[in-house]
Design an enzyme around this catalytic site. Structure first.
Site, mmCIF file in Angstrom:
data_model
loop_
_atom_site.group_PDB
_atom_site.id
_atom_site.type_symbol
_atom_site.label_atom_id
_atom_site.label_comp_id
_atom_site.label_asym_id
_atom_site.label_seq_id
_atom_site.Cartn_x
_atom_site.Cartn_y
_atom_site.Cartn_z
ATOM 1 N N MET A 90 -8.943 2.736 11.079
ATOM 2 C CA MET A 90 -9.543 1.520 11.629
ATOM 3 C C MET A 90 -8.838 1.098 12.914
ATOM 4 S SD MET A 90 -10.042 -2.228 9.858
ATOM 5 C CE MET A 90 -8.280 -2.595 9.947
ATOM 6 N N GLN A 117 3.465 9.691 4.058
ATOM 7 C CA GLN A 117 4.571 9.997 3.147
ATOM 8 C C GLN A 117 5.263 11.313 3.480
ATOM 9 O OE1 GLN A 117 5.294 7.620 0.756
ATOM 10 N NE2 GLN A 117 3.607 6.470 1.683
ATOM 11 N N ASP A 144 0.816 -1.209 0.000
ATOM 12 C CA ASP A 144 0.000 0.000 0.000
ATOM 13 C C ASP A 144 0.851 1.261 0.000
ATOM 14 O OD1 ASP A 144 -2.210 -1.583 -0.001
ATOM 15 O OD2 ASP A 144 -2.776 -1.224 2.081
ATOM 16 N N GLY A 145 1.972 1.225 0.710
ATOM 17 C CA GLY A 145 2.852 2.395 0.736
ATOM 18 C C GLY A 145 3.373 2.750 -0.643
ATOM 19 N N TYR A 156 -5.072 3.415 9.042
ATOM 20 C CA TYR A 156 -4.811 3.944 10.383
ATOM 21 C C TYR A 156 -6.105 4.222 11.138
ATOM 22 C CZ TYR A 156 -1.949 6.634 13.757
ATOM 23 O OH TYR A 156 -1.303 7.097 14.870
#
Length: 271
Positions: free
Chosen positions: A177, A231, A64-65, A175
């Site tokens: 969640m 990021q 995902d990053g 985050y």
């Protein structure tokens, strides 16, 4: 199609997969280019994801990053599809063993899954858009911040907490969640406000209409950080103001036929 391949380069497997997928796609007649970091690893001419960049599709190999980083590098909309080379991979719809099959099946016009983003202004200056979330956190551990929250000019709450997440439906499984926020169907357009470790038990998450303007005022005198999609980060101080609105430019993902709740079940193992 013109296809750009982006890959994490800290692991051997994604780089090797980028090479083999590039060969396969070229054999099928596609124009394949590589983003500059993976191009350097493979010895190809590099392509920068700048304002002059154009492609029909970006294939991202990573987690995902990697997807979030790629989308933040773009200053215009290009469809993205992710191949999971990370861990959970909620934004990477293709698993490694299905990569060749699914990429081979894609053709123009691509089926798209647009995802709402939020645009963020910090003290009157645009700091870009977030696909998952913008987070305000203390710059020192175990310090509480105080926020005043306004929606369309009306104050709705005041939080004392370790931080505050302003998220999107896509970011609701990230985050937000883990901080106790709801899981929100990614086809819904809304903004989430989720306090991090709030001091008062009455402090609860909010789900706000996406057409609203959300203003966050940092009342605390303690230093804090604004972090966008994990990021980029900015130092913020007392009386800092953030304005959050729905971005006019959603992130464009390729729809490969995996529904939101299928991903929730598989990735989060709820059932």
């Amino acid at each position: 199609m013109k296809i750009c391949i982006v890959s994490r380069i800290d692991l051997k497997e994604p780089v090797e997969l980028a090479q083999s997928l590039g060969w396969m796609l070229r054999d099928q007649g596609h124009d394949v280019v590589y983003e500059q970091s993976v191009a350097a690893e493979l010895g190809y001419a590099p392509v920068s994801l700048s304002k002059d960049f154009s492609a029909d599709l970006i294939v991202v190999l990573g987690g995902d990053g990697s997807v979030l980083r790629t989308i933040r590098m773009l200053d215009h909309q290009v469809p993205v599809v992710g191949i999971n080379q990370g861990q959970v991979g909620f934004l990477t719809d293709i698993e490694r063993d299905k990569a060749e099959e699914i990429l081979t099946s894609l053709s123009l016009p691509l089926p798209l899954d647009p995802r709402m983003r939020i645009s963020i202004e910090f003290n009157g200056r645009s700091v870009g858009s977030a696909l998952n979330e913008a987070v305000i956190v203390t710059s020192r551990p175990a310090k509480i911040l105080k926020f005043a929250v306004f929606v369309n000019g009306r104050q709705i709450d005041e939080f004392r907490a370790d931080g505050l997440i302003i998220g999107t439906p896509t970011g609701s499984t990230a985050y937000a969640m883990s901080a106790g926020g709801p899981i929100v169907d990614s086809t819904i357009e809304a903004m989430l406000l989720v306090p991090l470790a709030p001091y008062m038990l009455s402090s609860r998450p909010y789900l706000i209409n996406s057409n609203s303007e959300v203003e966050i005022r940092l009342v605390s005198v303690k230093p804090a950080l604004l972090v966008i999609d994990g990021q980029d980060q900015y130092e913020i101080g007392e009386n800092a103001t953030l304005l959050i609105r729905k971005s006019p430019d959603p992130a464009l993902f390729v729809d490969v036929g995996r529904g939101f709740f299928d991903k929730v079940e598989q990735k989060l193992r709820l059932l």
